[in-house]
Design a protein around this motif. Structure first.
Motif, PDB file in Angstrom:
ATOM      1  N   MET A 127       0.843  -1.193   0.000  1.00  0.00           N
ATOM      2  CA  MET A 127       0.000   0.000   0.000  1.00  0.00           C
ATOM      3  C   MET A 127       0.883   1.250   0.000  1.00  0.00           C
ATOM      4  SD  MET A 127      -3.031  -1.279   0.078  1.00  0.00           S
ATOM      5  CE  MET A 127      -4.024   0.108   0.480  1.00  0.00           C
ATOM      6  N   HIS A 128       0.687   2.087  -0.967  1.00  0.00           N
ATOM      7  CA  HIS A 128       1.424   3.339  -1.041  1.00  0.00           C
ATOM      8  C   HIS A 128       0.452   4.471  -0.761  1.00  0.00           C
ATOM      9  CE1 HIS A 128       5.011   1.526  -2.656  1.00  0.00           C
ATOM     10  NE2 HIS A 128       4.278   0.867  -3.531  1.00  0.00           N
ATOM     11  N   PRO A 129       0.897   5.502  -0.075  1.00  0.00           N
ATOM     12  CA  PRO A 129      -0.004   6.627   0.166  1.00  0.00           C
ATOM     13  C   PRO A 129      -0.329   7.338  -1.152  1.00  0.00           C
ATOM     14  CG  PRO A 129       2.207   7.153   0.926  1.00  0.00           C
ATOM     15  CD  PRO A 129       2.210   5.712   0.525  1.00  0.00           C
ATOM     16  N   LEU A 130      -1.483   7.916  -1.200  1.00  0.00           N
ATOM     17  CA  LEU A 130      -1.865   8.673  -2.391  1.00  0.00           C
ATOM     18  C   LEU A 130      -1.002   9.921  -2.497  1.00  0.00           C
ATOM     19  CD1 LEU A 130      -5.729   8.413  -2.075  1.00  0.00           C
ATOM     20  CD2 LEU A 130      -4.244   7.154  -3.621  1.00  0.00           C
ATOM     21  N   PRO A 131      -0.710  10.352  -3.708  1.00  0.00           N
ATOM     22  CA  PRO A 131       0.100  11.566  -3.840  1.00  0.00           C
ATOM     23  C   PRO A 131      -0.658  12.771  -3.292  1.00  0.00           C
ATOM     24  CG  PRO A 131      -0.693  10.843  -5.978  1.00  0.00           C
ATOM     25  CD  PRO A 131      -1.070   9.791  -4.994  1.00  0.00           C
ATOM     26  N   ARG A 132       0.086  13.654  -2.688  1.00  0.00           N
ATOM     27  CA  ARG A 132      -0.535  14.862  -2.153  1.00  0.00           C
ATOM     28  C   ARG A 132      -0.787  15.827  -3.308  1.00  0.00           C
ATOM     29  NH1 ARG A 132       3.513  15.426   2.850  1.00  0.00           N
ATOM     30  NH2 ARG A 132       2.557  13.848   4.145  1.00  0.00           N
ATOM     31  N   PRO A 133      -1.897  16.510  -3.273  1.00  0.00           N
ATOM     32  CA  PRO A 133      -2.154  17.478  -4.336  1.00  0.00           C
ATOM     33  C   PRO A 133      -1.122  18.610  -4.292  1.00  0.00           C
ATOM     34  CG  PRO A 133      -3.944  17.468  -2.728  1.00  0.00           C
ATOM     35  CD  PRO A 133      -2.984  16.431  -2.327  1.00  0.00           C
ATOM     36  N   GLY A 134      -0.769  19.065  -5.439  1.00  0.00           N
ATOM     37  CA  GLY A 134       0.194  20.157  -5.512  1.00  0.00           C
ATOM     38  C   GLY A 134       0.918  20.108  -6.838  1.00  0.00           C
ATOM     39  N   ALA A 135       1.857  20.982  -6.962  1.00  0.00           N
ATOM     40  CA  ALA A 135       2.629  21.067  -8.191  1.00  0.00           C
ATOM     41  C   ALA A 135       3.424  19.789  -8.391  1.00  0.00           C
ATOM     42  CB  ALA A 135       3.565  22.267  -8.130  1.00  0.00           C
ATOM     43  N   HIS A 136       3.318  19.196  -9.556  1.00  0.00           N
ATOM     44  CA  HIS A 136       4.057  17.997  -9.956  1.00  0.00           C
ATOM     45  C   HIS A 136       3.688  16.759  -9.148  1.00  0.00           C
ATOM     46  CE1 HIS A 136       6.420  20.704 -12.382  1.00  0.00           C
ATOM     47  NE2 HIS A 136       6.744  21.392 -11.298  1.00  0.00           N
ATOM     48  N   ALA A 137       2.510  16.700  -8.573  1.00  0.00           N
ATOM     49  CA  ALA A 137       2.103  15.530  -7.786  1.00  0.00           C
ATOM     50  C   ALA A 137       2.019  14.294  -8.676  1.00  0.00           C
ATOM     51  CB  ALA A 137       0.762  15.781  -7.106  1.00  0.00           C
ATOM     52  N   TRP A 138       1.583  14.451  -9.902  1.00  0.00           N
ATOM     53  CA  TRP A 138       1.472  13.305 -10.800  1.00  0.00           C
ATOM     54  C   TRP A 138       2.846  12.725 -11.095  1.00  0.00           C
ATOM     55  CZ3 TRP A 138       4.018  13.507 -15.427  1.00  0.00           C
ATOM     56  CH2 TRP A 138       4.456  14.768 -15.839  1.00  0.00           C
ATOM     57  N   ARG A 139       3.869  13.570 -11.190  1.00  0.00           N
ATOM     58  CA  ARG A 139       5.211  13.111 -11.499  1.00  0.00           C
ATOM     59  C   ARG A 139       5.837  12.392 -10.308  1.00  0.00           C
ATOM     60  NH1 ARG A 139       8.909  17.760 -13.252  1.00  0.00           N
ATOM     61  NH2 ARG A 139       7.201  17.953 -14.703  1.00  0.00           N
ATOM     62  N   THR A 140       5.654  12.934  -9.117  1.00  0.00           N
ATOM     63  CA  THR A 140       6.270  12.340  -7.932  1.00  0.00           C
ATOM     64  C   THR A 140       5.525  11.089  -7.476  1.00  0.00           C
ATOM     65  OG1 THR A 140       4.983  13.767  -6.452  1.00  0.00           O
ATOM     66  CG2 THR A 140       7.162  14.558  -7.129  1.00  0.00           C
ATOM     67  N   SER A 141       4.344  10.824  -8.003  1.00  0.00           N
ATOM     68  CA  SER A 141       3.620   9.629  -7.578  1.00  0.00           C
ATOM     69  C   SER A 141       4.301   8.347  -8.059  1.00  0.00           C
ATOM     70  CB  SER A 141       2.187   9.665  -8.092  1.00  0.00           C
ATOM     71  OG  SER A 141       2.169   9.565  -9.510  1.00  0.00           O
ATOM     72  N   GLY A 142       5.134   8.436  -9.072  1.00  0.00           N
ATOM     73  CA  GLY A 142       5.831   7.267  -9.576  1.00  0.00           C
ATOM     74  C   GLY A 142       7.200   7.052  -8.993  1.00  0.00           C
ATOM     75  N   TRP A 143       7.628   7.929  -8.127  1.00  0.00           N
ATOM     76  CA  TRP A 143       8.942   7.797  -7.516  1.00  0.00           C
ATOM     77  C   TRP A 143       8.961   6.668  -6.506  1.00  0.00           C
ATOM     78  CZ3 TRP A 143      10.387  13.561  -6.242  1.00  0.00           C
ATOM     79  CH2 TRP A 143      10.602  14.245  -7.433  1.00  0.00           C
ATOM     80  N   ALA A 144      10.110   6.061  -6.349  1.00  0.00           N
ATOM     81  CA  ALA A 144      10.258   4.996  -5.349  1.00  0.00           C
ATOM     82  C   ALA A 144      10.157   5.590  -3.948  1.00  0.00           C
ATOM     83  CB  ALA A 144      11.612   4.321  -5.521  1.00  0.00           C
ATOM     84  N   ARG A 145       9.615   4.806  -3.075  1.00  0.00           N
ATOM     85  CA  ARG A 145       9.446   5.284  -1.693  1.00  0.00           C
ATOM     86  C   ARG A 145      10.322   4.512  -0.774  1.00  0.00           C
ATOM     87  NH1 ARG A 145       5.415   9.054  -1.853  1.00  0.00           N
ATOM     88  NH2 ARG A 145       4.057   8.736  -3.575  1.00  0.00           N
TER      89      ARG A 145
END
Length: 72
Positions: A54-72
């Motif tokens: 389970m990964h947390p949902l990306p936070r809304p903001g600038a470039h959120a769609w891009r950072t959602s694919g980053w490794a955690r």
């Protein structure tokens, strides 16, 4: 405890008591293991932990769609 019946041989009372003590100890240990497994919290291993997937949902903001694919 249920009844036991000797089918072969003539065990002494001491031998019969020893066998019954071993059988009772094994039954108690098996029941304790089942109880411990039922009350254990969480998975037995981190590899089987479903929460890791389970990964947390990306936070809304600038470039959120891009950072959602980053490794955690």
């Amino acid at each position: 405890m249920s009844e036991f019946q000797v089918l072969h041989g003539q065990p002494t009372p001491e031998e019969l008591a020893t066998v019954l003590a071993v059988v009772q100890a094994r039954a108690a240990a098996g029941q304790a293991a089942l109880d411990a497994a039922a009350t254990a919290s969480g998975p037995a291993s981190a590899w089987t932990d479903r929460a890791r997937a389970m990964h947390p949902l990306p936070r809304p903001g600038a470039h959120a769609w891009r950072t959602s694919g980053w490794a955690r």
